[in-house]
Design a protein around this motif. Sequence first.
Motif, PDB file in Angstrom:
ATOM      1  N   LEU A 142      -0.626  -3.605   9.579  1.00  0.00           N
ATOM      2  CA  LEU A 142      -0.014  -2.553   8.784  1.00  0.00           C
ATOM      3  C   LEU A 142       1.248  -2.097   9.511  1.00  0.00           C
ATOM      4  O   LEU A 142       1.174  -1.354  10.478  1.00  0.00           O
ATOM      5  CB  LEU A 142      -1.014  -1.410   8.637  1.00  0.00           C
ATOM      6  N   LYS A 143       2.389  -2.598   9.041  1.00  0.00           N
ATOM      7  CA  LYS A 143       3.641  -2.222   9.711  1.00  0.00           C
ATOM      8  C   LYS A 143       4.345  -1.186   8.855  1.00  0.00           C
ATOM      9  O   LYS A 143       5.011  -1.522   7.890  1.00  0.00           O
ATOM     10  CB  LYS A 143       4.514  -3.452   9.909  1.00  0.00           C
ATOM     11  N   GLN A 181      -2.364   4.915  12.669  1.00  0.00           N
ATOM     12  CA  GLN A 181      -2.325   4.770  14.113  1.00  0.00           C
ATOM     13  C   GLN A 181      -1.545   3.526  14.512  1.00  0.00           C
ATOM     14  O   GLN A 181      -1.284   2.653  13.700  1.00  0.00           O
ATOM     15  CB  GLN A 181      -3.757   4.727  14.660  1.00  0.00           C
ATOM     16  N   GLU A 182      -1.209   3.487  15.801  1.00  0.00           N
ATOM     17  CA  GLU A 182      -0.465   2.340  16.337  1.00  0.00           C
ATOM     18  C   GLU A 182      -1.250   1.056  16.102  1.00  0.00           C
ATOM     19  O   GLU A 182      -2.475   1.026  16.235  1.00  0.00           O
ATOM     20  CB  GLU A 182      -0.269   2.528  17.851  1.00  0.00           C
ATOM     21  N   ASN A 183      -0.547  -0.004  15.795  1.00  0.00           N
ATOM     22  CA  ASN A 183      -1.135  -1.327  15.595  1.00  0.00           C
ATOM     23  C   ASN A 183      -2.318  -1.311  14.631  1.00  0.00           C
ATOM     24  O   ASN A 183      -3.337  -1.952  14.871  1.00  0.00           O
ATOM     25  CB  ASN A 183      -1.602  -1.938  16.920  1.00  0.00           C
ATOM     26  N   ALA A 184      -2.191  -0.549  13.587  1.00  0.00           N
ATOM     27  CA  ALA A 184      -3.298  -0.467  12.644  1.00  0.00           C
ATOM     28  C   ALA A 184      -3.464  -1.790  11.911  1.00  0.00           C
ATOM     29  O   ALA A 184      -2.491  -2.478  11.595  1.00  0.00           O
ATOM     30  CB  ALA A 184      -3.027   0.652  11.649  1.00  0.00           C
ATOM     31  N   LEU A 194       0.848  -1.188   0.000  1.00  0.00           N
ATOM     32  CA  LEU A 194       0.000   0.000   0.000  1.00  0.00           C
ATOM     33  C   LEU A 194       0.886   1.242   0.000  1.00  0.00           C
ATOM     34  O   LEU A 194       1.841   1.316   0.764  1.00  0.00           O
ATOM     35  CB  LEU A 194      -0.895   0.010   1.235  1.00  0.00           C
ATOM     36  N   ASP A 195       0.574   2.157  -0.891  1.00  0.00           N
ATOM     37  CA  ASP A 195       1.246   3.459  -0.870  1.00  0.00           C
ATOM     38  C   ASP A 195       0.414   4.366   0.011  1.00  0.00           C
ATOM     39  O   ASP A 195      -0.682   4.781  -0.372  1.00  0.00           O
ATOM     40  CB  ASP A 195       1.312   4.052  -2.286  1.00  0.00           C
ATOM     41  N   ILE A 220      -5.942   4.129   9.068  1.00  0.00           N
ATOM     42  CA  ILE A 220      -4.909   3.471   8.264  1.00  0.00           C
ATOM     43  C   ILE A 220      -4.257   4.461   7.298  1.00  0.00           C
ATOM     44  O   ILE A 220      -3.602   4.068   6.348  1.00  0.00           O
ATOM     45  CB  ILE A 220      -5.473   2.251   7.497  1.00  0.00           C
ATOM     46  N   GLY A 221      -4.441   5.742   7.571  1.00  0.00           N
ATOM     47  CA  GLY A 221      -3.781   6.759   6.743  1.00  0.00           C
ATOM     48  C   GLY A 221      -4.495   6.977   5.423  1.00  0.00           C
ATOM     49  O   GLY A 221      -5.601   6.475   5.207  1.00  0.00           O
TER      50      GLY A 221
END
Lengths: 541, 473
Positions: A160-161, A127-130, A116-117, A213-214
Amino acid sequence: MAGAIIENMSTGKLCIVGGILFVFQIVAFLLGGLIAPNPTSVIHSTATKCIDVQKNHHKTKWFMPWGPNQCEKISSFDEALKRQIEANDIVFAVHIPYISKEMNPWFQFMLSIMQLDIAFKSNNFIQENAMVTLDVTMAYRNDLSGKWTELARSTEQRKLKCKLPTPKSQISEGHYYECDLIPLIELGSVAHKYYLVNIRLPVNERKKVNIGIGEIKDLKLTTIFQNGGFTKVWFAMKTFLTPSILIIMIWYWRRITMMTRSPVLLEKVIFALGISMTFINIPVEWFSIGFNWTWMLLFGDIRQGIFYAMLLSFWIIFCGEHMMDQTERNRLSRYWKQVGPIAFGSCCLFIFDMCERGVQLKNPFYSIWATDVGTELAMAFIIVAGICACLYFGFLCFMVFQVFRNISGKRSKLPAMSKTRRLHYEGLIFRFKFFMLVTLACAALSVIFFITSQVNEGHWTWDGTTVQVNSAFFTGIYGMWNLYVFALMFLYAPSHKNYGDDQSNGDLRVNSAEELQLTTTITHADGPTEVFRLAGKEAQE
Amino acid sequence: MTFKTEEVSEQFSDDRPKGRLVSLTSFPQSAPQQNSEFQLKNEDEYHTLNLIPYLIEEEGDEGEEEIQAEAPDLVYPTRNIEWVLSSQCDSHTLPVTDPETFLSAAKQEVHSRGVASGSAAGSLWELLLLLGMHSALTETQDHESGAVYAYLIYSSSVAAGAQSGIEECKYQFAWDRWNCPERALQLSSHSGLRSANRETAFVHAISSAGVMYTLTRNCSLGDFDNCGCDDSRNGQLGGQGWLWGGCSDNVGFGEAISKQFVDALETGQDARAAMNLHNNEAGRKAVKGTMKRTCKCHGVSGSCTTQTCWLQLPEFREVGTYLKEKYHRALKVDLLQGAGNSAASRGAIAETFSSISKKELVHLEDSPDYCLENKTLGLLGTEGRECLKRGKLLSKWEKRSCRRLCGDCGLTVEERRAEMVSSCNCKFHWCCAVKCEQCRKSVTKYFCVKKEKRERSGGGISRKKDLRLKKKP
């Protein structure tokens, strides 16, 4: 009865055999390096952003990125913002392979990785641990105008790392995150010509699905498959190697059964090694061209696992049987300490493989690493297997050390022996060491080639000739272990030469009486090699 | 000026550029069967067409309406300019059956008009104009020959790529004295000479990088049917290509097409042409150099006994940043003096450029003073430019922008306040924001103004700030 062929063979003949094997080894490397293409190929796809205009998420409708029935698409999400299209109406569509190309059963397997871009926005960041939730469907068809048939459908969650390469500030606004690869699909057979993947990222604020997730800019799919050319070379190699190993195996076993005594442990283990090698060699993959056997990938793993376990066990037993101390072994139960970790470690890896590739037979989108529990479980299996491997290598190194210590101990006693005997024993020790050396060289070569293939870029070019290093690694190493097993069965087969023949052997002018005395004094240890008997005798003296 | 025109058309009758462009048509074409795809191409090219007048417009606006300069959306052009352009193309019925004649005719067409309006050869400007013409042609004439089609397939991507290169240039140079004005694309022809400075080098590099990048990316979108799958290269045995060895990287494809399109614009054989070609190459090398190698293990039980690696395109911003660094370290080559057009000097030029690393940017001249307005060079000067000050999260380079743009150029900084309405407190999803509030906030902006002018205008800002500004030299 005489010892193994390796002891009774002259140095010249041994060199000839070694030379022939070496030539075959070179051929195996060149086969991969010059004829075969790179083992795997990659298809890069950027997903087309389709709009689900029907607003009907349940009806099965396939979104094609191009072609006659292509979907309504947008070029970027800025356009979606203007047209007030919601996230739930967007479908990412990827067609595998490219336009005007088609997939083929020769490709053996296919796995897709998603990337994913995601752009960093100070008001919309990851966010953390998304977790990202994907609604994935996959379809296939075999002619361009035909209808799509569903292959699999699943709702998957993936972690999502991502990390931002620059510090979070105004400058990095709009910069892309660096995200880990997300494994998406794994297919064990490529039976169809065209594949279509539709991915949705449904948003549900109440259930916190796909929130935080941005800002996703693009979805990319990288598909890996085995090259048809490599598969063909590989099959050809297997088809050639299977009868070679099979013939030497039958010859070997016939030799053993011809003897008056029952076979000893080492002989049995060598035979078992031959069987496991043949098991790998048998080219059952030919069926994958005609049949849609998705379990071939798993089956290949199991076959390899059995061979590795067998090889490791063989090394331990080989060392143990050459220990040259008073202890009588010759039974598998004596080696439980060393073979135990191998069996246990193999079992762990087998269970892990079943959890990953086994489940993938049902759901090609499954990944054990996707969930926390799965990751812990998988890590537990791998760590246990790793501990087993360490234990094993500890034992192995210790045993090799013991063997060499014993050999040097015997060597100090050699000057006291008669000349012929001494020459004979020196030769035996040399050949035993030589074989240890070959084993070590094989292992080292495997490791070196493995590292080389990991580091370099896959092919080297000399004056217009391209050498595929990765392919050479695969065919070379595969050929090498086959030759290793072949040489083992050939050289460790019981020699048919009796003592009378030994006299005629220019290399070994052993006094028959002395030899008789030597062998007959050992009643308990009917070891396959002279070294072994020597050890027994020395111990009794 | 007349002389210039002749020279240009003469250069176009040269064999070299034509040969390059024509070789494009040798790509396999499966076009005729895919009518629907062609429809889509038209849609894309429509945007390309829009692009050109947009550039024209920007040129005039430079430095006049800075107050609204906060992140302007893409300004769409006025309809009438667009119409004029397409109608001009229509009025000349260019022969489409033969790509060679078509291209040279189109080029001459561009040139005659380009010279008339004060622009000239060998520029990106020309590339965009040329591609715009083509798209106009596509819209009006549906009976393309396959050859022109092959050219047209890539033209929209090439134009989009060149555009993305320009946008990146603007971003990278937003706070420099030279801010990548549209005029840069014409490469200042007023003096009859094309400039060959550091900035020209950057423009060439970033646009060829942009073209390569976009072509590569569009490959993976499935826009072209022969991406990286040139069958002759992989088919080691019996030419089974795809089945035997798969496709090679899309990057190679993007590089090749970019080379054909962008380098073909360079028609001369002098030092300037050599420099531009070198910088085009540097741009393409920058894309390759910033690519990341990614690997995936897929051996027994997912171990790394088998792994596959591939190169991945970076964000285009990274290419821009990389080239900006190269811009700062650009090499100057002294070749202009006494270099005639003889074969010997050509040899010397080729030798000089081949000795320089292909990754480095090269320039022949020193940059002019960008502080001052210079009509002959087409420079606008820094007067009226916005700069940044005292931001919390600004980089050093940005923080110093007021000093660089105004102070060092003998201008003073003026503070202007503006009320802005923007959407805020938005709820974001991964795509497409939902539910925003409208917020008003006052923003302070800084601009470079002439010293006397500032003293005269006086008011407008509070006295406190006025004093503080005066203290600073």
